[in-house]
Design a protein around this motif. Sequence first.
Motif, PDB file in Angstrom:
ATOM      1  N   LEU A 124      -9.356  -2.520   5.406  1.00  0.00           N
ATOM      2  CA  LEU A 124      -7.992  -3.123   4.237  1.00  0.00           C
ATOM      3  C   LEU A 124      -8.375  -4.110   3.123  1.00  0.00           C
ATOM      4  O   LEU A 124      -7.767  -4.131   2.280  1.00  0.00           O
ATOM      5  CB  LEU A 124      -6.898  -3.761   5.258  1.00  0.00           C
TER       6      LEU A 124
ATOM      7  N   SER B 179      -8.177  -2.547   0.031  1.00  0.00           N
ATOM      8  CA  SER B 179      -7.088  -2.294  -0.279  1.00  0.00           C
ATOM      9  C   SER B 179      -6.791  -0.464  -0.507  1.00  0.00           C
ATOM     10  O   SER B 179      -6.422  -0.344  -1.663  1.00  0.00           O
ATOM     11  CB  SER B 179      -6.117  -2.840  -1.280  1.00  0.00           C
TER      12      SER B 179
ATOM     13  N   GLU C  31      -5.513   3.367  -0.667  1.00  0.00           N
ATOM     14  CA  GLU C  31      -4.095   4.058  -0.868  1.00  0.00           C
ATOM     15  C   GLU C  31      -3.902   4.745   0.559  1.00  0.00           C
ATOM     16  O   GLU C  31      -2.762   4.693   0.813  1.00  0.00           O
ATOM     17  CB  GLU C  31      -4.080   4.734  -1.940  1.00  0.00           C
TER      18      GLU C  31
ATOM     19  N   LEU D  62       2.289  -1.588   7.266  1.00  0.00           N
ATOM     20  CA  LEU D  62       1.396  -1.201   6.203  1.00  0.00           C
ATOM     21  C   LEU D  62       2.143  -0.063   5.367  1.00  0.00           C
ATOM     22  O   LEU D  62       2.272   0.096   4.185  1.00  0.00           O
ATOM     23  CB  LEU D  62       0.214  -0.428   6.680  1.00  0.00           C
TER      24      LEU D  62
ATOM     25  N   THR E  73       1.400   1.936   2.022  1.00  0.00           N
ATOM     26  CA  THR E  73       0.036   2.581   2.361  1.00  0.00           C
ATOM     27  C   THR E  73       0.343   3.823   3.323  1.00  0.00           C
ATOM     28  O   THR E  73       1.197   3.932   3.936  1.00  0.00           O
ATOM     29  CB  THR E  73      -0.636   1.854   3.082  1.00  0.00           C
TER      30      THR E  73
END
Lengths: 298, 361, 540
Positions: free
Chosen positions: C434, C437, C439, C465, C470
Amino acid sequence: MMTGRRVIPLRWPAAVAVGVVGIVGLVAFTWPFFVTADVARDHGNDAPWLFAVLLGLLAVVCLAEVTAGRLDAKTIAVLGVAAAAGGGLRLLSAGTAGLEPMFFVVIVAGRVLGPGVGFVSGALAVTTGALLTGGVGPWLPFQMICAGGIGLGAGLLPVRAGSRVERWALAAYALVTGLVFGLFMNLWFWPFLGTGAPTGMGFVPGAPLQDNLAHYGLFYLATSLGWDLPRGVLNAVLVLVAGPALLRVFRRGARRAAFGVPVVFAPAPGRDAAPHREPAEPHDEPPVVPLHDAEHPR
Amino acid sequence: MARLELRPRLQHPAAWWLWGLGLATAASRTTNPVLLLLVVGVCVVVVAERHDPATVNPLPAFLVIGAVIVVFRIVMTALLGNGFVGQTVVVTLPSVPLPDWAASVRIGGTVTLESLLYAAYDALRLAAVLACLGAANALASPRRLLRYLPATLYDVGTAVVVGLTFAPQLLTDARDVRAARTLRGRDGRGVREMARLTVPVLETAFERSLGLAASMESRGYGRSVRSTTTSRRAATGLALAGLVGVLAGLYGLLDSSAGGVLGLPVLVLGALLAGSSLVVGASRDPRSGHRRDRWTWTATTTVLAGAVPAAVLVIASAGGWPGVVPSQQAQLPEVPLLAVLAVLVSATPAWFTPRPREVAP
Amino acid sequence: MITFEHVSVQYADAPAPSLHDVTLEIPEGELVLVVGPTGSGKSTLLRTINGLVPHFSGGTLTGRVAVDGLDTAEHRPRDLATVVGLVEQNPSSTFVTDVVEDEVAYGMETMGLDSTTIRRRVEETLDLFGLTPLRARSLRTLSGGQQQRVAIAALFAAGPRVLVLDEPTSALDPVAAEEVLASLHRIVHDLGVTVVLAEHRLERVVHHADRVVLVEEGRVSELLDPAEAMLRSHIYPPVVGLSRLVGWSPTPLSIRDARRKASSLREALGASAPRPVADLRVIGPADAVDLTGVRVSRGGRVVLDGVDLTVARGSVTTLMGRNGAGKSTLLGAVAAQHRLSGGRVRVGAAGIDPHGRSARERVRTVGLVPQQPELLLYAESVAAECAAADDDFGAPSGTARALLERISGGVDPSVHPRDLSEGQRLELALAVILAGSPEVLLLDEPTRGLDYGAKKRLGEVLTGLAAQGTTVLLATHDVELAAEVADRVVILADGEIVTDGPAREVLASSPAFAPQVTKVLLPQTWLTVAEVAGALARIA
């Protein structure tokens, strides 16, 4: 370091055995330089085979002496990992003409777990590699002795574990052993070539030592250095780059295996018997069958 | 229709190894290219007929190495010459002048057919020995021989078995770790990256090894090996005495002034003593063992089939039969018929030994 | 059969004892289930039975453990091998040989039994465990369930009267777990073997147990009746959760018992329609993952055959199916771990082709947590691992560390990642991924070896999330997790998509993948205990 530099202790008979096998090995490699012309002419063809058989036997006897009754399941498993790592690297590098990164693992194993384990894991790594690639042959005993010696030497290097010097000392050791390994391994078949060797690089029976040495030096330069130098450099670079991390992995592995951690049985509180402490390397006389480590000193 | 679930019945591995060693001995005694090619041919035929299809066949790799050796030796001889001087000049290469200290070496110059043939025959002999060893490796995987180690080496043998089981897993792990590395945005190239990979791979291997050790311990590992202090001390004594004997014998053998007559017997005695320490050191319960290979008449016959060419060629080379060490003439060398027949005998195991059965994958 | 008298265990370098004053008497012929969270001392308890603790591990054992009258202080594990067999969690790491039959014979060979006995027992054991068709197979080619059965058979062949199993089904899919449990059931009922079993996945085993022992922080309860134990335990399967909610007594342990009691609950719930507990997420356009005709071959075998799939932004999608159905390969194809032999993959709002990008660019769009999270971990402490992750992904320093703090309930940063529990290890790997980051977040079988607590936290993290936009795509066998978090379920079989639809619809209509609560309350389609609780609260 609490972990066992004594995972496989080298007792004196084992040390003598390793010593004698080392001498025989040295003779097996260097005899062409010392013998008279007659002996060399008579035996030039047989000697490599004789030594292959002899060293094969002696290497096995030596392994038996070093390990006799001293391998428990944990040691075997750790040796298995070292052998697999060495053998696996051999499998990977099968296509790269002798660029054997295997020594790197043997050096680290010997360094962390002591000369005894170093010797055994070196010999076993070569054997495992040979069995994996189906490459069992008369060269195997020579390689076993050499690789075992490299592991043993790494365990005996007089550097403090975990110091800054250790990394550089091991890298230098890897470079030197890489070169020396090739130097010796070629000697095995060099006299065998006889007149087949290139002009001025062949073995001349009975010639003075310095002549034969010079011939061999040229032979080594012409045929082998091209492979041995990259191998030595590769191993040294690997030690420099990955050595510290790998040393830590091995040390952690040895710690988690709890070699030498005491095993204690104590009665429940409130009873009066004294605690019953066991030696770390087992154990007491079992009731079922006599065991091979039954007479371990308490 | 029989289900494909039965274990293959294979011939005793020692039989194939003794056969291979016999043939290798025969090959090492001659430089006759016809005989040597015949030996290689025998290896190929027997392996093609009796190799266990469930295992990898290492023979082709051995043949390739042999071919490389032959080519390498011929090229080196053309460039650097050898100790054999001939008359028939094939080609004259430009000669490279060398400094004084290397005066004994030549680079380039005339290349004679005789020296090339000499190199080729000699290299071919090595290639043939390699082919025999490759055939033995292919016919009976040497890991099957591990079961026959003496009890003193039981522990070491187990470590090798563990290593053999771990090594392929290690390679799989290495691939997985390398793939996982790309998940963190690294492409996994370069020495530093390679070094990084070794850490998780070895960590996993150590974790696995501890699990294995615990499992071996709780499954009774080491219970059936019996050794006592006395037997172990006796073994150590024998081993040390044997080693000293070997040293003394070697000295006698190599230094003719020190009584070479005694050298060989002392050496053999030492070797026997050292070897016997393996047997004395510990014993295993001989009854134990699941499905040991059985020694059958085909095994005996296979060993004999390998011994025949060995015996014939040892006698031939000692007796100096024509054609065993051929001259380097530009013509087909003389071929000793008896030797050819002896080598052909060693091909018979391709038909009378049991055929390894197909196993379901 | 097994006696513990005031047993405490302290490992050499541990600050506190792992077991406290355990007194327990396990009678012969019982199947005893040991229940407790990760790190509670379950494994230590099991390993004292054959003396691996402390003979193998080192440390101090106070008190006395005896099996069949043999004191472990006087008998080493190898001497007890004919009395106790211990099956480790991961069978593949305990194999010494490489063929099924040899492995079954191995233990007896090392014990020095004579060859006719060995031969007879090998044949009997192979038949008993249904392994005869596999006898000549290489162990590495077996499925997880088959490997576990071989591991049990290999121990059983030596004739022990006690079998100890440490989480034998945690890593298996439901079908394989059933195979293993059926074998165990058989040896307990037909042959009177005493079995001691620790397992996280209580829903699979609790109804097989004769007795239950609860373990918490090194303290061990006496032998309890399973129903009673499930009332006291902090961890319990969903069917017990439902029973606790409604107050059934005695506590039903199997679906069958629960359905008998559930008619009034069904009536009470009849009027209200199932509704998810969490608020509906904002789900964006279906462009987060776009697969068209994806084909992947591995080792000459077609693993994925013409898969078409689109996933909506900000949704949670679960891939389910048997082992070998192609779930992991599908995730691998999206993360460019496997080469495509046909079709195309587009990921993220920008429609990036992950196969055409360098690893460095790719990780900004799609992140994958692999099946063995430890493969991602290289450093020697949690703190160093987090720092390395920031460096790998070019994130501001401290990013991964902050993520880890948020995901997990506090991990000691100086610990070696390999010394973490499986749940913590997964959380660390998740924090690492993570940090980039991505998508789209892919997780491959994240619940392996996780206890209920860790699983619950994972569910919350994934829901959180998704709420932040996400897209989550996870492959799992765990129907309870799917019921908890999924918006949509896709079922794969033999490399093709066979079912694809809203989670409730797919899960409720599938006999293999229905969660326990659904099975109890069918034909109503409730998925989780929390949903039922919410509905009951609204009615009241």
